[in-house]
Design an enzyme around this catalytic site. Structure first.
Site, PDB file in Angstrom:
ATOM      1  N   GLN A 154      41.862  42.564  46.601  1.00 44.13           N
ATOM      2  CA  GLN A 154      43.060  43.199  46.045  1.00 44.13           C
ATOM      3  C   GLN A 154      42.793  44.695  45.843  1.00 44.13           C
ATOM      4  O   GLN A 154      43.710  45.453  45.551  1.00 44.13           O
ATOM      5  CB  GLN A 154      43.424  42.577  44.699  1.00 44.13           C
ATOM      6  CG  GLN A 154      43.741  41.093  44.757  1.00 44.13           C
ATOM      7  CD  GLN A 154      43.889  40.512  43.365  1.00 44.13           C
ATOM      8  OE1 GLN A 154      44.992  40.497  42.784  1.00 44.13           O
ATOM      9  NE2 GLN A 154      42.781  40.057  42.804  1.00 44.13           N
ATOM     10  N   ASN A 155      41.523  45.081  45.983  1.00 37.39           N
ATOM     11  CA  ASN A 155      41.136  46.464  45.702  1.00 37.39           C
ATOM     12  C   ASN A 155      41.500  47.376  46.859  1.00 37.39           C
ATOM     13  O   ASN A 155      41.534  46.947  48.013  1.00 37.39           O
ATOM     14  CB  ASN A 155      39.629  46.550  45.432  1.00 37.39           C
ATOM     15  CG  ASN A 155      39.220  45.699  44.230  1.00 37.39           C
ATOM     16  OD1 ASN A 155      40.059  45.361  43.384  1.00 37.39           O
ATOM     17  ND2 ASN A 155      37.956  45.302  44.189  1.00 37.39           N
ATOM     18  N   VAL A 156      41.739  48.617  46.547  1.00 35.97           N
ATOM     19  CA  VAL A 156      42.103  49.597  47.584  1.00 35.97           C
ATOM     20  C   VAL A 156      40.956  50.579  47.831  1.00 35.97           C
ATOM     21  O   VAL A 156      41.059  51.441  48.706  1.00 35.97           O
ATOM     22  CB  VAL A 156      43.405  50.334  47.188  1.00 35.97           C
ATOM     23  CG1 VAL A 156      44.581  49.355  47.175  1.00 35.97           C
ATOM     24  CG2 VAL A 156      43.295  51.055  45.857  1.00 35.97           C
ATOM     25  N   HIS A 208      46.250  44.446  49.405  1.00 34.28           N
ATOM     26  CA  HIS A 208      47.091  45.429  48.700  1.00 34.28           C
ATOM     27  C   HIS A 208      46.996  46.808  49.330  1.00 34.28           C
ATOM     28  O   HIS A 208      47.350  47.804  48.693  1.00 34.28           O
ATOM     29  CB  HIS A 208      46.680  45.514  47.222  1.00 34.28           C
ATOM     30  CG  HIS A 208      47.084  44.295  46.447  1.00 34.28           C
ATOM     31  ND1 HIS A 208      46.619  44.045  45.177  1.00 34.28           N
ATOM     32  CD2 HIS A 208      47.887  43.251  46.744  1.00 34.28           C
ATOM     33  CE1 HIS A 208      47.117  42.897  44.735  1.00 34.28           C
ATOM     34  NE2 HIS A 208      47.887  42.395  45.677  1.00 34.28           N
ATOM     35  N   ASN A 255      33.451  36.205  36.436  1.00 29.19           N
ATOM     36  CA  ASN A 255      34.194  37.137  35.583  1.00 29.19           C
ATOM     37  C   ASN A 255      33.401  37.347  34.295  1.00 29.19           C
ATOM     38  O   ASN A 255      32.406  36.670  34.059  1.00 29.19           O
ATOM     39  CB  ASN A 255      35.591  36.552  35.296  1.00 29.19           C
ATOM     40  CG  ASN A 255      36.612  37.621  34.949  1.00 29.19           C
ATOM     41  OD1 ASN A 255      36.334  38.477  34.122  1.00 29.19           O
ATOM     42  ND2 ASN A 255      37.768  37.584  35.594  1.00 29.19           N
ATOM     43  N   GLY A 292      36.081  38.973  39.563  1.00 27.75           N
ATOM     44  CA  GLY A 292      36.590  40.165  38.889  1.00 27.75           C
ATOM     45  C   GLY A 292      38.075  40.384  39.005  1.00 27.75           C
ATOM     46  O   GLY A 292      38.525  41.502  39.239  1.00 27.75           O
ATOM     47  N   SER A 337      41.889  39.222  37.030  1.00 33.83           N
ATOM     48  CA  SER A 337      42.375  38.645  35.764  1.00 33.83           C
ATOM     49  C   SER A 337      43.355  37.507  35.961  1.00 33.83           C
ATOM     50  O   SER A 337      43.730  36.821  35.021  1.00 33.83           O
ATOM     51  CB  SER A 337      43.049  39.752  34.934  1.00 33.83           C
ATOM     52  OG  SER A 337      44.159  40.274  35.669  1.00 33.83           O
TER      53      SER A 337
HETATM   54  N1  APR Z   1      32.024  41.797  36.491  1.00 33.57           N
HETATM   55  C1  APR Z   1      32.930  40.790  36.679  1.00 33.57           C
HETATM   56  N2  APR Z   1      34.220  40.854  36.265  1.00 33.57           N
HETATM   57  C2  APR Z   1      34.603  41.981  35.630  1.00 33.57           C
HETATM   58  C3  APR Z   1      33.725  43.065  35.400  1.00 33.57           C
HETATM   59  C4  APR Z   1      32.392  42.938  35.862  1.00 33.57           C
HETATM   60  N3  APR Z   1      31.482  43.919  35.677  1.00 33.57           N
HETATM   61  N4  APR Z   1      34.413  44.045  34.717  1.00 33.57           N
HETATM   62  C5  APR Z   1      35.675  43.583  34.556  1.00 33.57           C
HETATM   63  N5  APR Z   1      35.788  42.341  35.090  1.00 33.57           N
HETATM   64  C6  APR Z   1      36.991  41.497  35.140  1.00 33.57           C
HETATM   65  C7  APR Z   1      37.852  41.532  33.896  1.00 33.57           C
HETATM   66  O1  APR Z   1      37.404  40.568  32.937  1.00 33.57           O
HETATM   67  C8  APR Z   1      39.232  41.164  34.462  1.00 33.57           C
HETATM   68  O2  APR Z   1      39.413  39.757  34.480  1.00 33.57           O
HETATM   69  O3  APR Z   1      37.807  42.019  36.167  1.00 33.57           O
HETATM   70  C9  APR Z   1      39.174  41.687  35.895  1.00 33.57           C
HETATM   71  C10 APR Z   1      40.024  42.912  36.127  1.00 33.57           C
HETATM   72  O4  APR Z   1      41.367  42.522  35.931  1.00 33.57           O
HETATM   73  P1  APR Z   1      42.531  43.579  36.245  1.00 33.57           P
HETATM   74  O5  APR Z   1      42.213  44.879  35.588  1.00 33.57           O
HETATM   75  O6  APR Z   1      43.818  42.884  35.927  1.00 33.57           O
HETATM   76  O7  APR Z   1      42.424  43.839  37.805  1.00 33.57           O
HETATM   77  P2  APR Z   1      42.905  42.884  38.975  1.00 33.57           P
HETATM   78  O8  APR Z   1      42.861  41.441  38.572  1.00 33.57           O
HETATM   79  O9  APR Z   1      42.135  43.275  40.196  1.00 33.57           O
HETATM   80  O10 APR Z   1      44.448  43.311  39.182  1.00 33.57           O
HETATM   81  C11 APR Z   1      45.142  42.692  40.253  1.00 33.57           C
HETATM   82  O11 APR Z   1      47.051  44.079  39.777  1.00 33.57           O
HETATM   83  O12 APR Z   1      47.885  46.121  39.190  1.00 33.57           O
HETATM   84  C12 APR Z   1      47.679  45.275  40.254  1.00 33.57           C
HETATM   85  O13 APR Z   1      47.472  45.897  42.500  1.00 33.57           O
HETATM   86  C13 APR Z   1      46.781  45.885  41.278  1.00 33.57           C
HETATM   87  O14 APR Z   1      45.164  44.797  42.689  1.00 33.57           O
HETATM   88  C14 APR Z   1      45.605  44.944  41.339  1.00 33.57           C
HETATM   89  C15 APR Z   1      46.161  43.654  40.788  1.00 33.57           C
END
Ligand code: APR
Length: 232
Positions: A88-90, A106, A198, A172, A174
């Site tokens: 999902q990362n860019v 994404h 996570n 990683g 949410s």
């Molecule tokens: N190791 C493992 N997990 C981690 C770490 C780490 N060091 N640091 C943070 N996390 C986890 C957090 O606990 C959380 O569950 O990474 C997750 C980040 O969640 P979000 O900030 O919601 O990011 P993400 O899930 O990638 O968002 C999905 O939402 O806004 C849109 O397009 C955007 O691609 C993104 C999508």
């Protein structure tokens, strides 16, 4: 070894210094999603949006892949036909760690898109509103990022992988955003084993048979060692 599909989110890049979205100090605490990650926001204020992605492109370029990215690349090295990363990362940290079988569902900071003719080309480090499209020459360039309300990329290919994988891993993320948050349910339905990495269980954590809590730079290398020793 059967196919392994690994979904990654912002958490895998957190230890490389790139912000996540929903942490207290995350990107969505600093910017309104509707202003910087929607087509409407881009139409309203293209400079705000283009500058938001210029900043993230610079941060991504200054960051280095971490042991989590490198572990997934190592797994693919040993099983090049059976490991696929859906991110999902860019940012480009998976590519720079050596991952080749990669889907940016994404979009990517490295890409530019013409919203008039759909032409795609490598994005410059700094984009400006009204940049010309190299193909149709109109001032209709935008970052090649999938914004809220837009269809993620390569969904058919992703669902084909989910239907045929033996293991589905999520790292990683949410579990806030669909369709990615729904992948674990689909993988389970198709008979895959499921594992989540996570710091804490995600919103869909209950759907994973195995959960490894801790920073991905520790949990992923350990898991890859386990998988490689099983399949040696
Ligand atoms: N190791 C493992 N997990 C981690 C770490 C780490 N060091 N640091 C943070 N996390 C986890 C957090 O606990 C959380 O569950 O990474 C997750 C980040 O969640 P979000 O900030 O919601 O990011 P993400 O899930 O990638 O968002 C999905 O939402 O806004 C849109 O397009 C955007 O691609 C993104 C999508």
């Amino acid at each position: 070894m059967g196919k392994i599909v690994i979904l990654t989110g912002a958490g895998i890049s957190a230890e490389s210094g790139l912000g996540t979205f929903r942490a207290e100090d995350g990107l969505w605490a600093q910017h309104r999603v509707e202003d910087v990650a929607t087509p409407e926001g881009f139409a309203r204020d293209p400079k705000l949006v283009v500058d938001f992605y210029n900043a993230r492109r610079a941060q991504s370029a200054a960051a280095e892949p971490n042991a989590g990215h490198e572990a997934l690349a190592r797994l693919e090295t040993y099983h090049p036909d059976e490991v696929i990363v859906v991110t999902q990362n860019v940012d480009d940290l998976h590519e720079r760690a050596g991952t080749r079988n990669l889907i940016h569902m994404h979009g990517a900071l490295s890409g530019a898109l013409c919203h008039a003719c759909d032409h795609r080309w490598p994005a410059p480090m700094v984009m400006a509103p009204g940049d010309p499209c190299p193909s149709c020459r109109r001032g209709t360039a935008r970052p090649d990022i999938v914004w809220f309300g837009e269809m993620p990329y390569q969904m058919d290919e992703i669902f084909d992988h989910l239907a045929s994988c033996e293991i589905f891993a999520s790292v990683g993320t949410s579990g806030n955003v669909y369709p990615a948050a729904g992948f674990v349910a689909e993988a389970r339905r198709m008979g895959a084993r499921t594992i989540e990495f996570n710091l804490e269980r995600s919103l869909v954590g209950d759907l994973f048979e195995d959960v490894r809590l801790g920073p991905a730079t520790g949990t992923l290398p350990a898991w890859v060692d386990e998988v490689l020793s099983r399949t040696a």
